[in-house]
Design an enzyme around this catalytic site. Structure first.
Site, mmCIF file in Angstrom:
data_model
loop_
_atom_site.group_PDB
_atom_site.id
_atom_site.type_symbol
_atom_site.label_atom_id
_atom_site.label_comp_id
_atom_site.label_asym_id
_atom_site.label_seq_id
_atom_site.Cartn_x
_atom_site.Cartn_y
_atom_site.Cartn_z
ATOM 1 N N THR A 70 3.063 9.200 -0.536
ATOM 2 C CA THR A 70 3.969 10.324 -0.817
ATOM 3 C C THR A 70 5.213 10.181 0.054
ATOM 4 O O THR A 70 6.346 10.287 -0.420
ATOM 5 C CB THR A 70 3.258 11.662 -0.494
ATOM 6 O OG1 THR A 70 2.131 11.775 -1.361
ATOM 7 C CG2 THR A 70 4.181 12.846 -0.674
ATOM 8 N N ASN A 137 -1.105 6.138 -12.226
ATOM 9 C CA ASN A 137 -2.367 6.590 -11.621
ATOM 10 C C ASN A 137 -3.267 7.365 -12.578
ATOM 11 O O ASN A 137 -4.434 7.592 -12.268
ATOM 12 C CB ASN A 137 -2.091 7.430 -10.366
ATOM 13 C CG ASN A 137 -1.204 8.611 -10.649
ATOM 14 O OD1 ASN A 137 -0.093 8.472 -11.148
ATOM 15 N ND2 ASN A 137 -1.700 9.794 -10.381
ATOM 16 N N GLN A 176 -1.375 1.995 -6.899
ATOM 17 C CA GLN A 176 -2.640 1.746 -7.604
ATOM 18 C C GLN A 176 -2.850 0.276 -7.947
ATOM 19 O O GLN A 176 -3.812 -0.065 -8.631
ATOM 20 C CB GLN A 176 -2.689 2.568 -8.905
ATOM 21 C CG GLN A 176 -2.693 4.074 -8.698
ATOM 22 C CD GLN A 176 -4.068 4.598 -8.244
ATOM 23 O OE1 GLN A 176 -5.065 3.870 -8.233
ATOM 24 N NE2 GLN A 176 -4.108 5.852 -7.850
ATOM 25 N N THR A 234 5.285 7.968 16.943
ATOM 26 C CA THR A 234 4.403 6.954 17.530
ATOM 27 C C THR A 234 3.596 6.258 16.436
ATOM 28 O O THR A 234 3.067 6.908 15.533
ATOM 29 C CB THR A 234 3.453 7.612 18.558
ATOM 30 O OG1 THR A 234 4.260 8.240 19.546
ATOM 31 C CG2 THR A 234 2.551 6.586 19.224
ATOM 32 N N CYS A 317 -5.155 15.592 -9.036
ATOM 33 C CA CYS A 317 -4.417 16.700 -8.417
ATOM 34 C C CYS A 317 -3.929 17.683 -9.467
ATOM 35 O O CYS A 317 -3.953 18.893 -9.259
ATOM 36 C CB CYS A 317 -3.278 16.209 -7.548
ATOM 37 S SG CYS A 317 -2.554 14.684 -8.050
HETATM 38 N N1 PLP Z 1 1.588 7.404 -5.981
HETATM 39 C C1 PLP Z 1 0.509 7.150 -6.728
HETATM 40 C C2 PLP Z 1 0.656 6.271 -7.939
HETATM 41 C C3 PLP Z 1 -0.738 7.686 -6.389
HETATM 42 O O1 PLP Z 1 -1.811 7.416 -7.145
HETATM 43 C C4 PLP Z 1 -0.835 8.510 -5.235
HETATM 44 C C5 PLP Z 1 -2.127 9.129 -4.864
HETATM 45 O O2 PLP Z 1 -2.807 9.716 -5.635
HETATM 46 C C6 PLP Z 1 0.326 8.743 -4.483
HETATM 47 C C7 PLP Z 1 1.504 8.172 -4.883
HETATM 48 C C8 PLP Z 1 0.288 9.622 -3.269
HETATM 49 O O3 PLP Z 1 -0.464 9.083 -2.265
HETATM 50 P P1 PLP Z 1 -0.836 9.885 -0.936
HETATM 51 O O4 PLP Z 1 -1.453 11.176 -1.404
HETATM 52 O O5 PLP Z 1 -1.791 8.986 -0.239
HETATM 53 O O6 PLP Z 1 0.414 10.116 -0.175
#
Ligand code: PLP
Length: 375
Positions: A70, A137, A176, A234, A317
């Site tokens: 993210t 994803n 992914q 850090t 999500c």
């Molecule tokens: N991008 C993709 C394609 C993802 O599948 C995910 C996680 O589900 C993310 C970004 C976000 O990852 P994180 O929640 O580890 O920051």
């Protein structure tokens, strides 16, 4: 338990866990400190970054470590205040930031693949960034990044001829991808690329952004100047050592895993009954996205959990927030089809026996549910 939700989370592998351990308690020093043991930790950290870079054909210095994908996506999109073009099916950590900057979505076809003509028609002389994930994803669909990179190269050349100085960058979220694809930044033609440890049997909350030489980004956090000033704070030494180990381990298993998941996907598709396959083409083999028309997939998730099988509806999500998946809307599914869609993502925790067992149980649960719905 049969866990079929590896796109949502993967367990930290034994080897990764072992590699991380000493950095929590024995080699806990701040890499910026002046004494010798801290310098050793700093060297191990740099070595881990070099391993991550090496895995994608880049140098340690091209890698900015972040607290997950993210954050890496947010940092990548911090390149510009001009509108960003993004694939309509991107993860929210791209989509929401792009929309904030007045970004425009690029359409996909019914398989979830980018419509290159739509991309071409939307690029203007002001466009600085195009964001297209390598693997989606929710569907596991792989995008033709090198074709997109070729279009971008032509546009850069044309801009050069016309004396237009605005740069044009390609960003890809490869969160992914690393389990089944050999990801190389030069081959893909990307300028920015997001990686995610949590999806490759590494720790959660650890990610990276590959930044090609010459690409100028705005820092997300300011402070001690770590990560070339782009991400102060850090260093997460155990996390990054774990990430590097996880990527190396994933690479070793790519060929074997491809064969294994292709075979298991075939088993699922032949043994499951009464479904429509959603991700028919261009998908990673460990992603099986199905639609049970007329059935509420959220109920299926609960009923399957009672039988010890963990799956998800659409994106994990999106499902928990009770909103319709923007990905399934984008590929043209009806509300009823979206409501009945189930995502199974296979991974290292599975065996062939489990896959057969899961198919049998899903068939039973679906048949019971259909009987209940039709009275
Ligand atoms: N991008 C993709 C394609 C993802 O599948 C995910 C996680 O589900 C993310 C970004 C976000 O990852 P994180 O929640 O580890 O920051």
């Amino acid at each position: 338990m049969i866990y079929l939700d590896h796109a949502a989370a993967t367990p930290v592998s034994e080897r990764v866990f072992e590699a991380m351990k000493s950095y929590f308690s024995v080699d806990f020093f701040n890499p910026s400190a002046a004494y010798l043991p801290a310098k050793k930790v700093a060297a191990d950290y740099e070595n881990a970054k070099a391993m991550i870079g090496h895995a994608i054909g880049a140098k340690a210095n091209d890698i900015v470590i972040t607290a997950g994908a993210t954050e890496a996506n947010n940092l990548a999109l911090n390149v510009t205040t001009s509108p960003i073009l993004f694939l309509v099916t991107e993860h929210d950590s791209v989509r929401k930031v792009a929309e904030q900057y007045g970004g425009e979505a690029i359409a996909v076809d019914k398989n979830g693949r980018i419509l290159l003509e739509d991309l071409k028609s939307k690029i203007t002389d002001e466009t600085m960034l195009i964001s297209v994930s390598l693997v989606n994803n929710e569907l596991g669909v792989i995008q033709p990044l090198s074709e997109i990179a070729a279009i971008i190269r032509d546009i850069r050349f044309d801009r050069l001829k016309r004396g237009i100085k605005t740069p044009l960058y390609l960003h890809s979220d490869a969160s992914q991808a690393m389990n089944l694809l050999d990801v190389n930044v030069a081959r893909l033609g990307v300028d920015l690329m997001t990686l995610n440890a949590a999806k490759v049997y590494g720790p959660k909350g650890v990610g990276a952004l590959y930044v090609a030489h010459g690409v100028k980004l705005q820092p997300l956090t300011r402070g001690g100047g770590q990560e070339n000033g782009l991400r102060s704070g850090t260093e997460n030494v155990p996390g990054v050592v774990g990430f590097a180990t996880a990527i190396a381990e994933a690479k070793e298993h790519i060929n074997g895993n491809r064969k294994k998941y292709a075979a298991w996907r075939k088993i699922l598709l032949s043994e499951l009954h009464d479904y429509e396959l959603i991700n028919k083409k261009h998908a990673l083999d460990n992603f099986v996205v199905l639609c049970y028309n007329g059935i509420d997939a959220e109920r299926l998730v609960f009923l399957l959990e009672e039988k010890g099988i963990y799956v998800s509806t659409g994106a994990a999500c999106a499902a928990s927030k009770g909103v319709r998946s923007h990905v399934l809307v984008a590929i043209g599914l009806s509300d009823e089809e979206i409501a009945g869609s189930l995502r199974l993502t296979m991974g290292e925790t599975n065996t062939e026996e489990q896959i057969r067992e899961a198919a049998k149980t899903i068939n039973e649960v679906v048949a019971k549910e259909r009987a209940r719905v039709t009275g």
